[in-house]
Design a protein around this motif. Structure first.
Motif, mmCIF file in Angstrom:
data_model
loop_
_atom_site.group_PDB
_atom_site.id
_atom_site.type_symbol
_atom_site.label_atom_id
_atom_site.label_comp_id
_atom_site.label_asym_id
_atom_site.label_seq_id
_atom_site.Cartn_x
_atom_site.Cartn_y
_atom_site.Cartn_z
ATOM 1 N N ASP A 15 0.828 -1.201 0.000
ATOM 2 C CA ASP A 15 0.000 0.000 0.000
ATOM 3 C C ASP A 15 0.864 1.252 0.000
ATOM 4 O O ASP A 15 2.070 1.205 0.163
ATOM 5 C CB ASP A 15 -0.911 0.028 1.222
ATOM 6 C CG ASP A 15 -2.141 -0.845 1.047
ATOM 7 O OD1 ASP A 15 -2.951 -0.868 1.956
ATOM 8 O OD2 ASP A 15 -2.284 -1.498 0.001
ATOM 9 N N HIS A 65 -2.397 4.068 4.900
ATOM 10 C CA HIS A 65 -3.278 3.258 4.059
ATOM 11 C C HIS A 65 -4.640 3.923 3.969
ATOM 12 O O HIS A 65 -4.939 4.849 4.714
ATOM 13 C CB HIS A 65 -3.431 1.851 4.651
ATOM 14 C CG HIS A 65 -2.125 1.222 4.964
ATOM 15 N ND1 HIS A 65 -1.378 0.554 4.031
ATOM 16 C CD2 HIS A 65 -1.391 1.195 6.108
ATOM 17 C CE1 HIS A 65 -0.261 0.123 4.582
ATOM 18 N NE2 HIS A 65 -0.246 0.511 5.835
ATOM 19 N N ASN A 66 -5.477 3.420 3.074
ATOM 20 C CA ASN A 66 -6.859 3.880 2.943
ATOM 21 C C ASN A 66 -7.780 2.682 3.098
ATOM 22 O O ASN A 66 -7.517 1.614 2.534
ATOM 23 C CB ASN A 66 -7.086 4.533 1.576
ATOM 24 C CG ASN A 66 -6.340 5.833 1.445
ATOM 25 O OD1 ASN A 66 -6.476 6.709 2.273
ATOM 26 N ND2 ASN A 66 -5.536 5.955 0.417
ATOM 27 N N ASP A 67 -8.868 2.883 3.861
ATOM 28 C CA ASP A 67 -9.841 1.805 3.987
ATOM 29 C C ASP A 67 -10.763 1.825 2.770
ATOM 30 O O ASP A 67 -10.597 2.631 1.853
ATOM 31 C CB ASP A 67 -10.605 1.903 5.313
ATOM 32 C CG ASP A 67 -11.502 3.134 5.425
ATOM 33 O OD1 ASP A 67 -11.779 3.800 4.402
ATOM 34 O OD2 ASP A 67 -11.950 3.423 6.552
ATOM 35 N N ALA A 68 -11.731 0.948 2.740
ATOM 36 C CA ALA A 68 -12.629 0.817 1.591
ATOM 37 C C ALA A 68 -13.431 2.089 1.324
ATOM 38 O O ALA A 68 -13.864 2.330 0.203
ATOM 39 C CB ALA A 68 -13.575 -0.365 1.811
ATOM 40 N N SER A 69 -13.616 2.926 2.349
ATOM 41 C CA SER A 69 -14.352 4.184 2.189
ATOM 42 C C SER A 69 -13.446 5.349 1.824
ATOM 43 O O SER A 69 -13.917 6.474 1.684
ATOM 44 C CB SER A 69 -15.108 4.518 3.482
ATOM 45 O OG SER A 69 -16.040 3.507 3.770
ATOM 46 N N GLY A 70 -12.142 5.103 1.729
ATOM 47 C CA GLY A 70 -11.210 6.169 1.379
ATOM 48 C C GLY A 70 -10.636 6.914 2.570
ATOM 49 O O GLY A 70 -9.888 7.875 2.398
#
Length: 80
Positions: A15, A65-70
């Motif tokens: 990532d 990092h970025n989660d699934a929601s950004g």
């Protein structure tokens, strides 16, 4: 239990890492200053603090990092 440092077992290997490639704009600095609780006009002489916060490299062992929601989050492989 300690996680291993960036390897095949690391769920975040590969990532985004490190610092921004370009300097933040004046608007980004002012927006971050507000986020920090500053008044960009009254605290104009202190806006360098917001700029430093935006551009500071991550401490050793930390990755961004970025989660699934950004949403951004930070991970330390040694502490989990």
């Amino acid at each position: 239990q300690l996680a291993t440092v960036a390897g095949p077992e690391d769920p975040f290997a590969g990532d985004k890492r490190g610092v921004p490639l370009e300097s933040p704009s004046a608007e980004e600095i002012e927006d971050y200053a507000v986020y920090l609780g500053m008044d960009p006009h009254a605290d104009h002489a202190l806006l360098y603090i917001a700029e430093w916060a935006l551009t500071a490299p991550l401490p050793e062992g930390w990755t961004e990092h970025n989660d699934a929601s950004g949403n951004e989050f930070y991970y330390n492989a040694m502490t989990g």
